[in-house]
Scaffold this active site. Structure first.
Site, short mmCIF file in Angstrom:
data_model
loop_
_atom_site.label_atom_id
_atom_site.label_comp_id
_atom_site.label_asym_id
_atom_site.label_seq_id
_atom_site.Cartn_x
_atom_site.Cartn_y
_atom_site.Cartn_z
CG ASP A 123 -1.99 -1.03 1.17
OD1 ASP A 123 -1.84 -1.98 0.39
OD2 ASP A 123 -2.98 -0.93 1.92
CB SER A 469 -8.46 -1.95 4.67
OG SER A 469 -8.13 -2.80 3.60
#
Length: 546
Positions: A123, A469
């Site tokens: 990420d 998320s």
């Protein structure tokens, strides 16, 4: 002709000591005379997202050598969101974005590299690399290591999202521990970033639509047989950028950033992209605000049927026609600007090369979208004067009003769900977990997945000054600003307060008087890196920039 940075570092009698040390690494004078191309590798052994990047770097180096450059690899840190989720370690995730950016800026700048290729995976390595490259403004490009393949659990394609939601199902008695362990063994079959349109794949798509990643190479899955060949093709690409002296920031413009936002909206992508694109715009001196995101999302339908709200994984998306096909659809509807890309072709030229798989059902049309508007909206109101983000994929709810259940940390909120203490209609509030308060603005996937697993995803709302998320779906509001630690209104909430989330009117409000209450106190961070970050970081509505 412009003098290359490496020539300034290595030319002349006075630079003999520097040349001597570089020759000790095995480089010859002939190699030092060529352009030095830095490879910023985010390889790390602790996560499947990045564990194959060292191997991939060998092919990048081969392509650079063949194109007439000298590759020099260096490394950054990385922090896995999926592994640290729900623990104190999750606070390190967003902070790592800054460390990655700093390390690329420092290493490449100090050692006189003439151009840089950043190899990214999980990420924060993607936006971290972009921020670092934007500061350097050398010829540069970003190359994504690719998605993991789907796991298979009893005939179903699964990702790590399914494991998080299975934890909630197990806690609610809907799944046995043995079944959970069986799923755990099957969900992540090898190298590559998490397989839905979660944060890594969302940001990789954004990179392609901005033009800073080669659109036809970037999305190839991590273990696809063509990935190594794709890595070799970066050599001629970076050498062409160097030859033409095209700085990285030339690709980061307002039109290219608006393209990226459009792609996030059209794929139902991660709300983390909002934080990162705001930060990238700031680093590149481009004007961008939350209102730009809301405006684009409101008029852009979701035309990619991807997890977490849809059926398919990132490799399915690539097989169907990928980013080129998505871009073609968006160009047809005049939703993208034609911008330059690192491949040497414009984005429109790339989209014209799209090849759609026969009978594919992953990438839909504007006439038959998965959802009529993008996967997020921006709300303001009494609880979020500076704005907040609501996820809209996976449900059609536009309004929720209910009593607050207030928690000052994620762990107690998770325990309340597992213990059956959260009821239909509640508004779960988790505060003190923003950029300053976390610090590091941890993601709430463990909590949101537990709500889904417990069967409360359609009847409970959640608001937080933390973030979500990319695997989160449901009626979830995050990035509430000002945050609790900055004395935002969320700091004054109490159990039972009447909270209203109104998507149509873009409002997040509380129907109680908060003026005479005492604010929740956020704990002071321990550890120097956390304390330094908490002191310097700005609010989520500005991208949590430092």
């Amino acid at each position: 002709m412009t003098t290359r940075p490496s020539q300034k570092l290595l030319s002349g009698i006075s630079r003999a000591p520097a040349r001597a040390m570089l020759k000790a690494t095995g480089l010859t004078q002939a190699q030092l005379d060529r352009p030095l191309i830095g490879i910023a590798n985010t390889w790390i052994e602790v996560t499947p997202c990045n564990m194959h990047l060292r191997e991939l770097a060998k092919y990048v180096k081969a392509g650079i050598r063949q194109a007439g450059g000298t590759p020099i690899e260096f490394n950054t840190i990385a922090v896995s969101d999926g592994i640290t989720m729900g623990t104190e370690g999750m606070k390190a995730s967003l902070i790592s974005r800054e460390v990655i950016a700093d390390s690329i800026e420092l290493c490449a700048g100090a050692h006189g590299f003439d151009a840089v290729i950043a190899l990214v995976g999980c990420d924060k390595t993607i936006p971290g690399a972009i921020l670092g490259l934007a500061r350097l403004n050398l010829p540069a490009l970003v190359f994504y290591g690719g998605s993991i393949m789907a796991g298979n659990f009893r005939g179903l394609d699964v990702t790590v999202q399914d494991v998080f939601e299975a934890v909630g199902a197990c806690g609610a008695g809907k799944m046995s521990e043995a079944e959970l362990i069986e799923l755990e063994e099957k969900a992540c079959p090898g190298a590559g970033a998490c397989g839905g349109q979660f944060t890594a794949n969302t940001m990789a798509s954004a990179c392609a639509l901005m033009g800073i990643s080669p659109i036809h190479l970037n999305e190839i899955p991590a273990r696809h047989p063509d990935k190594n060949k794709a890595a070799r093709e970066l050599g001629p690409m970076i050498m062409a950028l160097l030859q033409e002296n095209i700085g990285f920031r030339e690709f980061i413009t307002r039109p290219s950033l608006l393209n990226a936002i459009t792609g996030v909206a059209a794929t139902g992508g991660s709300t983390n992209a909002i934080l990162h694109l705001l930060a990238i715009a700031n680093e590149s001196d481009v004007k961008l605000s939350l209102k730009d995101f809301d405006k684009i999302s409101a008029k852009t339908p979701v035309i990619a049927d991807l997890k977490p709200a849809g059926r398919f994984t990132a490799p399915d998306f690539t097989e169907a026609g990928g980013i080129r096909l998505l871009a073609q659809r968006l160009f047809t509807e005049q939703r993208l600007a034609d911008v330059a890309t690192v491949s040497g072709r414009t984005l429109k030229q790339e989209s014209d090369l799209a090849a759609e798989a026969q009978d594919q059902t992953v990438i839909l049309s504007f006439n038959n979208p998965m959802k009529s508007r993008g996967g997020f909206a921006v709300l303001f109101g009494a609880l979020a004067p500076d704005g907040c983000i609501i996820k809209l994929c996976g449900h059609d709810r536009q309004l929720h009003r209910g009593p607050a259940r207030v928690f000052d940390d994620e762990a107690n909120a998770f325990a309340a769900i597992q213990n059956g203490d959260i009821r239909s209609g509640d508004v779960l509030v988790i505060r003190g977990v923003g950029p300053k308060g976390g610090p590091g603005m941890p993601e709430m996937l463990a909590v949101t997945a537990a709500l889904i697993g417990a069967g409360l995803g359609d009847s409970v709302a959640l608001i937080t000054d933390g973030r979500f998320s990319g695997a989160t779906h449901g009626f979830m509001v995050g990035h509430v600003a000002p945050e609790c630690a900055a004395d935002g209104p969320i700091a004054y909430l109490q159990d039972g307060d009447d909270i209203a989330i109104d998507v149509n009117n873009r409002r997040l409000d509380v129907h109680n008087d908060l003026r005479h209450r005492q604010a929740s106190v956020t704990n002071q961070p321990r550890g120097r890196v956390y304390a330094k970050y908490a002191q310097l970081v700005q609010c989520a509505s500005r991208g949590a920039i430092v």
